[in-house]
Design a protein around this motif. Structure first.
Motif, mmCIF file in Angstrom:
data_model
loop_
_atom_site.group_PDB
_atom_site.id
_atom_site.type_symbol
_atom_site.label_atom_id
_atom_site.label_comp_id
_atom_site.label_asym_id
_atom_site.label_seq_id
_atom_site.Cartn_x
_atom_site.Cartn_y
_atom_site.Cartn_z
ATOM 1 N N GLY A 1 0.832 -1.207 0.000
ATOM 2 C CA GLY A 1 0.000 0.000 0.000
ATOM 3 C C GLY A 1 0.874 1.268 0.000
ATOM 4 N N VAL A 2 0.346 2.340 -0.611
ATOM 5 C CA VAL A 2 1.072 3.621 -0.742
ATOM 6 C C VAL A 2 0.323 4.696 0.055
ATOM 7 C CG1 VAL A 2 1.876 5.419 -2.324
ATOM 8 C CG2 VAL A 2 1.988 2.972 -3.005
ATOM 9 N N ASP A 3 1.052 5.494 0.816
ATOM 10 C CA ASP A 3 0.452 6.577 1.614
ATOM 11 C C ASP A 3 0.394 7.819 0.725
ATOM 12 O OD1 ASP A 3 -0.442 8.361 3.430
ATOM 13 O OD2 ASP A 3 1.167 8.007 4.898
ATOM 14 N N ASP A 4 -0.820 8.284 0.428
ATOM 15 C CA ASP A 4 -0.955 9.444 -0.452
ATOM 16 C C ASP A 4 -1.197 10.753 0.312
ATOM 17 O OD1 ASP A 4 -3.538 9.080 0.432
ATOM 18 O OD2 ASP A 4 -4.392 8.583 -1.524
ATOM 19 N N THR A 5 -1.144 10.723 1.644
ATOM 20 C CA THR A 5 -1.317 11.898 2.534
ATOM 21 C C THR A 5 -2.564 12.672 2.202
ATOM 22 O OG1 THR A 5 -0.024 13.428 1.138
ATOM 23 C CG2 THR A 5 1.196 12.067 2.760
ATOM 24 N N VAL A 6 -3.522 12.007 1.608
ATOM 25 C CA VAL A 6 -4.799 12.656 1.278
ATOM 26 C C VAL A 6 -5.899 11.889 1.997
ATOM 27 C CG1 VAL A 6 -6.435 13.250 -0.532
ATOM 28 C CG2 VAL A 6 -3.981 13.366 -0.986
ATOM 29 N N LEU A 7 -6.782 12.645 2.638
ATOM 30 C CA LEU A 7 -7.887 12.006 3.346
ATOM 31 C C LEU A 7 -8.948 11.670 2.308
ATOM 32 C CD1 LEU A 7 -9.069 11.145 6.082
ATOM 33 C CD2 LEU A 7 -10.033 13.464 6.285
ATOM 34 N N ASP A 8 -8.666 10.526 1.623
ATOM 35 C CA ASP A 8 -9.557 10.143 0.507
ATOM 36 C C ASP A 8 -10.329 8.861 0.770
ATOM 37 O OD1 ASP A 8 -7.394 8.478 0.469
ATOM 38 O OD2 ASP A 8 -6.865 8.789 -1.636
ATOM 39 N N GLY A 9 -10.252 8.379 1.980
ATOM 40 C CA GLY A 9 -10.987 7.163 2.317
ATOM 41 C C GLY A 9 -10.353 5.904 1.685
#
Length: 799
Positions: A769-777
Motif C-alpha cells: 500500500g502507498v500513503d498518499d497523505t490525502v484524506l480520501d478514504g
C-alpha cells in the motif's frame, strides 16, 4: 581157287622155290548173282533226334559180299517199317514209301525220313527189291530221342482239385516240342533247375493270403519233379476262383508251362457261422438294420470255413433267438435255415442270434443292432393326456363350466404309439360343440346341463374313435377356473377361481395348500361358500418362491382339499388340483455388470460399478479386471472371486482417473472383464461385458490467479497472491503485471515467466500500500495481469 571179290582179274602162279615157276593165263572173276541188300543210315549211330531228318541207303550185294556195282537204274522197292508211332502231340513221322528208287553203282539213298516219338526205341526198317526178289540181309534198328525241353506241364497233387487251406505238392514235367518227355538222351533235361512259380490265386474272402513259393531249386529225374510238401508247400484259399499255376525255367533255352484251371474246394471244416440277409444265397453279413413293426426281415444262417469261403447253409436244427428289446416271440415261422424277424414292439437296441449245433458252444453269430420304429397308423384312441400317456376316455360325468381336454393318440397294428394325430373333432347328442380343428386335441367346455353325448375324432383316412358317454350335470360341484399362468421365482403370481356349481344348503369349506412350498405358496388357506356367495367365483393367488437353486422349471400342485359341509351333496367333493410351473430364475447363467456411476477425472476423480453372478455356481468363479489404458485410469480390485455362498452379492469395482499432465482432451478408455475362470462348465470362459469410461482432462490451458491474501494499507501494509499455469506449455509464457493506481498500491514484480519446466511452481506477487497523505478514504484498485505472451498458441493472449 574160290574167288569172292568181283569183278576182278589176274593169274594164278606156281613156284617150287628152285627156279621152276609157271602162271596161268588171265583169270577173270565176274560178279555173282544179286544176293541181298544192306540198309545203312547217315546218323552215325543208332539214335535219331525227334523231328530231325535222316537218310537211308540201300546197297545190293552178291553172295560173296561184293557190291553189285553194275546194278543201276530205276528199281521198285517195298518197305516195311515197324515200331514207330505218332508223337504225343499227334505229329506223324516221315517214313519211306514203296515205289521206285534210282540205283547207281549198286546203291540208292532215300532222304528226309523223320521220327517224332521218343518212346520209339527200336524202329525196324526192312527193304525188298520187288522185281529181283531179294531182301536186306539184316533189318536196321533206329532209336528215337527227344528234342531239347520246350515246355512244362504243371499238375497239382490232387489233379487240379485242391481244398482251401490244405497244403499240396506240384508235379512239373518237361516236354520237347513234340510232347515227348525230356528224360534221357543227348537232350536230357534231368538235373538241378531253379524253377520260378507264379499263380493267379487271390486272397480268400477273409483276406488270408495263398501260399505259392516264388522259386524252388528242383532236381528233375526222368524229366519229372514233384515239390516237397514240407519244405515248399502250396496252398490255395479262395474257393470262389479257378487258379492257374505257372512254372518257368529262365536259363536258356527258356522253358515254361502252366496248369489247367485248378478248382479250389471249400474246406469242409466249419470255422464260423454268419447271419446273412434273405432266404439263401446272399453272403452279406447282417450288420445293422432299421425297420418298422409292419416290416418282416428275412435272414438265413450260413457256414464258412476258416478262410471265409461259403460252405453251405446251417442245418434245420439251428436255434434262433432275439436279444435286447426283442425275444424269441419276434421270430416267426419254423426255425431252420432262415427265419422271418417280425417284431411287434419298438426298441432301439436288440439283435438276432443263431446257434449252429456244429460245435456245441452256444451262440455262433449275432447281428448288429436292429432298430425297430413304429409302423404306420392303424387306429386312433381318444385319451385324456398327450403323447400317448393317460387313459382312454370312456364314460365321464362332469358339470357345466368344466374344462375337458382330450387328444387323438395314434397306434400301429402292433399297438405301438405312433403319435398324436391331427383329426376333426365333433360332439354327438346334446353336448355343446367343441372346437373342430383339425388339431391333435380339443378342449371341451360344457355350459349346458344336464346334457350327454360323446366326443368323436376322424382323421379323414378311415381312422375314427369316440369317447364313452359324457354326462354334464348341473348338480353339486366345485368348479375351479383355469389358472392364469405359471409362477416364477421372481415372485410372479398366478390366480385361479373356485365357485360352486349349485347353491348349497349349508356352508362349504375348501382347504387350499401347496404341495411344494419351496416352489409356490397359496393364499388364502381356505375358501368358504355360503348360500349367498356360492355362485361368486373366489380368487386364489399363487406366489412363486425363489429357492436360489439352479433347478430348472419345477411343476407343483395347489391342493384343493375335499370339501367339508353339512350339505351331504357337497361334503367330500374333491375339486381338481391345479397344476402349474414355477419358472426358475436361476437358470440364466451369466455375469451381470452394472452401469458405471459416472466418468473419472485427471484429478483423481473416481467412478464405480458392480459385478455379480446371475445364478449360483457349482465352484468358485474368478473374473479378472483391468484397464486397457493405465495412463487414463486404474481399476481396483484386479479380480473378484464369487463362491457358492457370495455369488449373489454385488462386488464394487472402483475406477480412478489418472493425471497425465497432457492437454489431450477427455479420453475414453475401457475396464476389461476377462473370461471367467472356473471348473463350473456353465461359467468357465463366460466373458462379461466390458465397461466404457471417459477420463476428463484437467490440463486445459489456463492461468490461475489465487485470491489476494487481504487488503493493503497506507501505512505500508502488504498482501500477496500467486499465479500458476494450469498445464505445461510448449514454450515460455510471460505475463506482464501492473497496478491500476500506483498512488494506492505497487507490486514487486513487473512480470512473471513460466517455462515448460516450472509451469506448476506458483509465482508469488507482493502488493504494498502507498500513503498518499490525502484524506480520501479507502480506495479500490487492481493489480492488472496482461494477456500472456507465448509461442504456445494455447497460451498466447490467454488472460
Amino acid at each position: 581157287f574160290t574167288p569172292t571179290l568181283a569183278p576182278t582179274s589176274g593169274t594164278i602162279t606156281a613156284d617150287d622155290g628152285s627156279g621152276h615157276t609157271d602162271s596161268t593165263g588171265t583169270i577173270t572173276v565176274d560178279l555173282g548173282a544179286k544176293s541181298y541188300v544192306v540198309i545203312t543210315t547217315n546218323l552215325g549211330g543208332p539214335d535219331a533226334i525227334a523231328g530231325s531228318a535222316f537218310d537211308v541207303t540201300l546197297t545190293v550185294y552178291d553172295a560173296d559180299g561184293n557190291v553189285q556195282t553194275d546194278f543201276a537204274g530205276l528199281h521198285n522197292v517195298d518197305w516195311t517199317v515197324s515200331g514207330t508211332s505218332d508223337a504225343p502231340d499227334s505229329t506223324t513221322p516221315t517214313l519211306p514209301v514203296d515205289g521206285g528208287m534210282t540205283f547207281a553203282s549198286g546203291a540208292s539213298t532215300y532222304s528226309g525220313l523223320v521220327l517224332v516219338n521218343a518212346a520209339d526205341n527200336a524202329v525196324e526198317f526192312r527193304a525188298r527189291l520187288t522185281a529181283e526178289g531179294i531182301f536186306e540181309d539184316t533189318p536196321i534198328t533206329i532209336n528215337s530221342d527227344h528234342t531239347p525241353a520246350d515246355y512244362f506241364t504243371v499238375v497239382t497233387e490232387n489233379n487240379g482239385v485242391e481244398t482251401a487251406g490244405v497244403d499240396f505238392t506240384v508235379t512239373v514235367r518237361a516236354f520237347d516240342a513234340y510232347g515227348n518227355i525230356a528224360e534221357e538222351g543227348v537232350n536230357d533235361y534231368d538235373g538241378l533247375h531253379d524253377i520260378e512259380f507264379n499263380s493267379t490265386a487271390t486272397a480268400s474272402p477273409n483276406m488270408t493270403i495263398p501260399r505259392v513259393p516264388d522259386s524252388i531249386a528242383l532236381t528233375f529225374a526222368g524229366g519229372v519233379v514233384t515239390t516237397n510238401v514240407v519244405t515248399d508247400p502250396f496252398a490255395l484259399v479262395n474257393a470262389e476262383e479257378a487258379v492257374m499255376i505257372t512254372a518257368v525255367d529262365y536259363l536258356a533255352p527258356l522253358v515254361s508251362g502252366y496248369s489247367n484251371p485248378i478248382t479250389v474246394d471249400v474246406n469242409p471244416a466249419v470255422a464260423s457261422v454268419w447271419i446273412n440277409e434273405g432266404v439263401s444265397g446272399d453272403r452279406a453279413e447282417v450288420r445293422t438294420n432299421t425297420m418298422t413293426t409292419d416290416d418282416s426281415y428275412v435272414v438265413h444262417g450260413s457256414r464258412y470255413d476258416a478262410y471265409g469261403n461259403f460252405i453251405g447253409e446251417v442245418p434245420a436244427t439251428a436255434v434262433w433267438d432275439a436279444t435286447g428289446d426283442y425275444d424269441a416271440g419276434d421270430i416267426v415261422g419254423t426255425p431252420g435255415v432262415s427265419i422271418s424277424f417280425e417284431p411287434d414292439n419298438t426298441g432301439t437296441v436288440g439283435t438276432i442270434t443263431i446257434d449252429d449245433p456244429y460245435n456245441g458252444v452256444g451262440v455262433d453269430d449275432t447281428t448288429g443292432y436292429i432298430t425297430v420304429n413304429v409302423g404306420v397308423l392303424d387306429y386312433i384312441v381318444i385319451k385324456d393326456a398327450a403323447g400317448g400317456a393317460g387313459s382312454e376316455v370312456t364314460t365321464l360325468v362332469v358339470t357345466a363350466d368344466d374344462t375337458i381336454q382330450v387328444w387323438a393318440a395314434g397306434y400301429d397294428a402292433d399297438n405301438n404309439y405312433v403319435g398324436d394325430i391331427s383329426v376333426t373333432w365333433a360332439t354327438t347328442g346334446s353336448l355343446d360343440p367343441t372346437p373342430a380343428g383339425p388339431a391333435t386335441s380339443t378342449v371341451f367346455t360344457p355350459t349346458l346341463a344336464p346334457t350327454s353325448g360323446t366326443i368323436t375324432a376322424d382323421d379323414g383316412s378311415g381312422h375314427t374313435d369316440s369317447t364313452g358317454t359324457i354326462t354334464v350335470n348341473g348338480s353339486a360341484g366345485i368348479i375351479g377356473g383355469p389358472i392364469s399362468g405359471d409362477t416364477t421365482e421372481a415372485s410372479v403370481q398366478a390366480t385361479f377361481t373356485v365357485v360352486l356349481n349349485s347353491e348349497p344348503t349349508n356352508d362349504v369349506y375348501v382347504g387350499l395348500s401347496s404341495n411344494d412350498t419351496t416352489e409356490g405358496t397359496v393364499s388364502p388357506a381356505s375358501l368358504t361358500f355360503t348360500n349367498a356367495n356360492w355362485n361368486a367365483p373366489q380368487t386364489v393367488t399363487v406366489t412363486g418362491v425363489d429357492d436360489a437353486v439352479l433347478d430348472g422349471n419345477q411343476p407343483y400342485l395347489i391342493i384343493t382339499a375335499p370339501a367339508v359341509s353339512f350339505d351331504a351333496n357337497y361334503n367330500g367333493i374333491d375339486p381338481s388340483d391345479p397344476s402349474l410351473i414355477n419358472v426358475d430364475n436361476d437358470n440364466f447363467v451369466g455375469i451381470n455388470v452394472s452401469a458405471i456411476s459416472g466418468d473419472t477425472t485427471e484429478s483423481g476423480g473416481e467412478a464405480t460399478f458392480t459385478i455379480v453372478l446371475n445364478s449360483p455356481p457349482t465352484t468358485a468363479v474368478t473374473v479378472g479386471i483391468s484397464s486397457n489404458d493405465f495412463s487414463e485410469g486404474t481399476v481396483s480390485p484386479s479380480s473378484v472371486i464369487f463362491t457358492t455362498v457370495n455369488w449373489g452379492s454385488p462386488r464394487i469395482i472402483t475406477v480412478t482417473g489418472v493425471e497425465d499432465l497432457l492437454v489431450d482432451g477427455n479420453q475414453p478408455f475401457h475396464i476389461i472383464t476377462d473370461p471367467a475362470v472356473s471348473t463350473d462348465t456353465n461359467y468357465s470362459g463366460l466373458d462379461a461385458a466390458n465397461v466404457s469410461v471417459v477420463n476428463f482432462d484437467d490440463d486445459m490451458p489456463g492461468i490461475t490467479v489465487d485470491a489476494v491474501s487481504g487488503d493493503t494499507s497506507e501505512s505500508g501494509g502488504i498482501v500477496t497472491f500467486s499465479i500458476i499455469l494450469n498445464s505445461p506449455p510448449t514454450g515460455d509464457v510471460t505475463i506482464v503485471l501492473s497496478s491500476s493506481d500506483t498512488t494506492e498500491g505497487t507490486i514487486d514484480l513487473s512480470s512473471v515467466t513460466f517455462t515448460p519446466v516450472n509451469w506448476n511452481v506458483p509465482k508469488t506477487v507482493t502488493v504494498t500500500g502507498v500513503d498518499d497523505t490525502v484524506l480520501d478514504g479507502n480506495q479500490l484498485y487492481f493489480i492488472v495481469t496482461d494477456p500472456a505472451a507465448s509461442v504456445d498458441t494455447d497460451y498466447c493472449i490467454v488472460s
